[in-house]
Design a protein around this motif. Sequence first.
Motif, mmCIF file in Angstrom:
data_model
loop_
_atom_site.group_PDB
_atom_site.id
_atom_site.type_symbol
_atom_site.label_atom_id
_atom_site.label_comp_id
_atom_site.label_asym_id
_atom_site.label_seq_id
_atom_site.Cartn_x
_atom_site.Cartn_y
_atom_site.Cartn_z
ATOM 1 N N SER A 118 0.831 -1.210 0.000
ATOM 2 C CA SER A 118 0.000 0.000 0.000
ATOM 3 C C SER A 118 0.862 1.254 0.000
ATOM 4 O O SER A 118 0.531 2.248 -0.656
ATOM 5 C CB SER A 118 -0.961 0.000 1.198
ATOM 6 O OG SER A 118 -0.351 0.438 2.393
ATOM 7 N N LEU A 122 0.427 3.901 -2.903
ATOM 8 C CA LEU A 122 -0.488 4.967 -2.506
ATOM 9 C C LEU A 122 0.168 6.157 -1.814
ATOM 10 O O LEU A 122 -0.396 7.256 -1.819
ATOM 11 C CB LEU A 122 -1.580 4.407 -1.583
ATOM 12 C CG LEU A 122 -2.511 3.362 -2.200
ATOM 13 C CD1 LEU A 122 -3.409 2.753 -1.128
ATOM 14 C CD2 LEU A 122 -3.354 3.973 -3.321
ATOM 15 N N HIS A 215 -0.716 9.072 4.013
ATOM 16 C CA HIS A 215 -1.193 7.719 3.713
ATOM 17 C C HIS A 215 -1.188 6.919 5.002
ATOM 18 O O HIS A 215 -0.198 6.925 5.748
ATOM 19 C CB HIS A 215 -0.306 7.013 2.682
ATOM 20 C CG HIS A 215 -0.677 5.569 2.516
ATOM 21 N ND1 HIS A 215 -1.909 5.179 2.044
ATOM 22 C CD2 HIS A 215 0.000 4.414 2.817
ATOM 23 C CE1 HIS A 215 -1.980 3.852 2.032
ATOM 24 N NE2 HIS A 215 -0.838 3.375 2.496
ATOM 25 N N ALA A 237 -11.258 10.170 3.634
ATOM 26 C CA ALA A 237 -10.116 9.568 2.943
ATOM 27 C C ALA A 237 -10.570 8.845 1.683
ATOM 28 O O ALA A 237 -11.744 8.506 1.522
ATOM 29 C CB ALA A 237 -9.397 8.592 3.865
ATOM 30 N N ARG A 238 -9.602 8.592 0.801
ATOM 31 C CA ARG A 238 -9.830 7.660 -0.305
ATOM 32 C C ARG A 238 -9.426 6.289 0.228
ATOM 33 O O ARG A 238 -8.257 6.068 0.557
ATOM 34 C CB ARG A 238 -9.011 8.054 -1.527
ATOM 35 C CG ARG A 238 -9.436 7.309 -2.794
ATOM 36 C CD ARG A 238 -8.659 7.807 -4.007
ATOM 37 N NE ARG A 238 -8.950 9.200 -4.314
ATOM 38 C CZ ARG A 238 -9.964 9.615 -5.050
ATOM 39 N NH1 ARG A 238 -10.820 8.734 -5.555
ATOM 40 N NH2 ARG A 238 -10.141 10.901 -5.299
ATOM 41 N N PHE A 240 -8.878 2.181 0.432
ATOM 42 C CA PHE A 240 -8.505 0.979 -0.307
ATOM 43 C C PHE A 240 -8.413 -0.177 0.680
ATOM 44 O O PHE A 240 -8.281 0.022 1.885
ATOM 45 C CB PHE A 240 -7.158 1.176 -1.013
ATOM 46 C CG PHE A 240 -7.143 2.325 -1.974
ATOM 47 C CD1 PHE A 240 -7.384 2.129 -3.329
ATOM 48 C CD2 PHE A 240 -6.908 3.624 -1.531
ATOM 49 C CE1 PHE A 240 -7.396 3.189 -4.216
ATOM 50 C CE2 PHE A 240 -6.911 4.695 -2.418
ATOM 51 C CZ PHE A 240 -7.151 4.476 -3.767
ATOM 52 N N GLY A 280 -5.260 5.177 -7.968
ATOM 53 C CA GLY A 280 -4.728 5.258 -6.609
ATOM 54 C C GLY A 280 -4.873 6.663 -6.067
ATOM 55 O O GLY A 280 -5.976 7.217 -6.046
ATOM 56 N N ARG A 281 -3.775 7.254 -5.634
ATOM 57 C CA ARG A 281 -3.815 8.644 -5.149
ATOM 58 C C ARG A 281 -4.094 9.559 -6.328
ATOM 59 O O ARG A 281 -3.342 9.586 -7.301
ATOM 60 C CB ARG A 281 -2.483 8.995 -4.492
ATOM 61 C CG ARG A 281 -2.365 10.459 -4.044
ATOM 62 C CD ARG A 281 -1.063 10.713 -3.330
ATOM 63 N NE ARG A 281 -1.034 10.022 -2.055
ATOM 64 C CZ ARG A 281 -1.526 10.498 -0.919
ATOM 65 N NH1 ARG A 281 -2.106 11.701 -0.907
ATOM 66 N NH2 ARG A 281 -1.460 9.806 0.197
ATOM 67 N N CYS A 282 -5.155 10.314 -6.237
ATOM 68 C CA CYS A 282 -5.554 11.185 -7.350
ATOM 69 C C CYS A 282 -5.109 12.633 -7.152
ATOM 70 O O CYS A 282 -4.896 13.355 -8.122
ATOM 71 C CB CYS A 282 -7.069 11.144 -7.533
ATOM 72 S SG CYS A 282 -7.705 9.506 -7.985
ATOM 73 N N GLU A 286 -4.736 14.687 -0.776
ATOM 74 C CA GLU A 286 -5.782 13.840 -0.206
ATOM 75 C C GLU A 286 -5.182 12.806 0.749
ATOM 76 O O GLU A 286 -4.004 12.457 0.679
ATOM 77 C CB GLU A 286 -6.560 13.137 -1.312
ATOM 78 C CG GLU A 286 -5.810 12.036 -2.027
ATOM 79 C CD GLU A 286 -6.653 11.409 -3.133
ATOM 80 O OE1 GLU A 286 -7.882 11.579 -3.127
ATOM 81 O OE2 GLU A 286 -6.064 10.757 -4.014
ATOM 82 N N THR A 288 -5.029 9.041 1.849
ATOM 83 C CA THR A 288 -5.323 7.690 1.373
ATOM 84 C C THR A 288 -5.209 6.738 2.542
ATOM 85 O O THR A 288 -4.400 6.935 3.456
ATOM 86 C CB THR A 288 -4.378 7.253 0.246
ATOM 87 O OG1 THR A 288 -3.013 7.385 0.686
ATOM 88 C CG2 THR A 288 -4.584 8.101 -1.008
#
Length: 321
Positions: A118, A122, A215, A237-238, A240, A280-282, A286, A288
């Motif tokens: 990860s 990420l 992250h 968060a985004r 995963f 993944g990280r856009c 942000e 993650t």
Amino acid sequence: MIIVPESEIAALISAQDCFEAVEAVLAAMARDQAVNFPVIREALGHADALYGFKSGFDREAAVLGVKSGGYWPANAARGVANHQSTVLLFDPDTGRPRALVGGNLLTALRTAAAAAVSIRHLARADARVLGIIGAGHQAPFQLRAAAAQHPFERVVAWNRTPERLQGLAEIAAELGLPFEVVSLERLGAEAEVIVTITSSFAAILRDAHLRAGTHIACMGTDTRGKQELEPEILARARVFTDEIAQSISIGEAQHAVAHGMIGPADITAIGAVITGGHPGRCVQDEITLFDGTGIALQDLAVASRVARLARERGVAQQVGV
């Protein structure tokens, strides 16, 4: 069939081997070529033990098997690890047993490898400060695996009992990384990657602690009721995970889902990032989050790698079946 005893495993497999095996099987899951079967986990009503089975099949790698084991809290007093597990691999063409592999060290290695995967996919490329929350048996594996996959320059750590972090400090020194015990507030403010690895049943890391662009690899929540993070973190968060079904039922996401803050559609399997199906990280700023719940396919992937190495190096014990 071969037997690879626990005593042989440390000399057979490296953290990099485990990273590659875990990354590959997560990608196979994203291609619908690998599947985890339903988990069985029960309280024995004896020795306060939890016992269960995790199993699955990776068609790409032709790996079929089951991990059997659990948690015996009184083992420490006997000089034995509390967590005990064994992996049994089968020939997917015939169903015949192929290998019996000790699973204790492999469980620690695959858990750390999943967090490292990860981080590789990420975390921000410019992240230089690693934060670790927790100082139990798994924490040293997490530190080593994370440092092997990303160019960290400093480590900050927190634990309820700060003196237990001395072991992590020694590993950081061995790796050439400055190490500091800090408050949760400082850890959240300074760390650009955070690994949580506790057995907590109440949130430790707060949303207000976090800086933009962090992250988080949340690796301790693998049972209904466990919790390491405020659910508000997942809400912004985004998110995963290794497997969405486990994330929402026994992983960290269970709490945010229960509060209606996120749903299954808000969680992405990290295999999609590995295979290029998801970016993944856009956005750089942000947050993650990887919800590492621990899945059977990870155990089978590293056990299969060990079995192959044991055969190649002539240390496998051959037995008839």
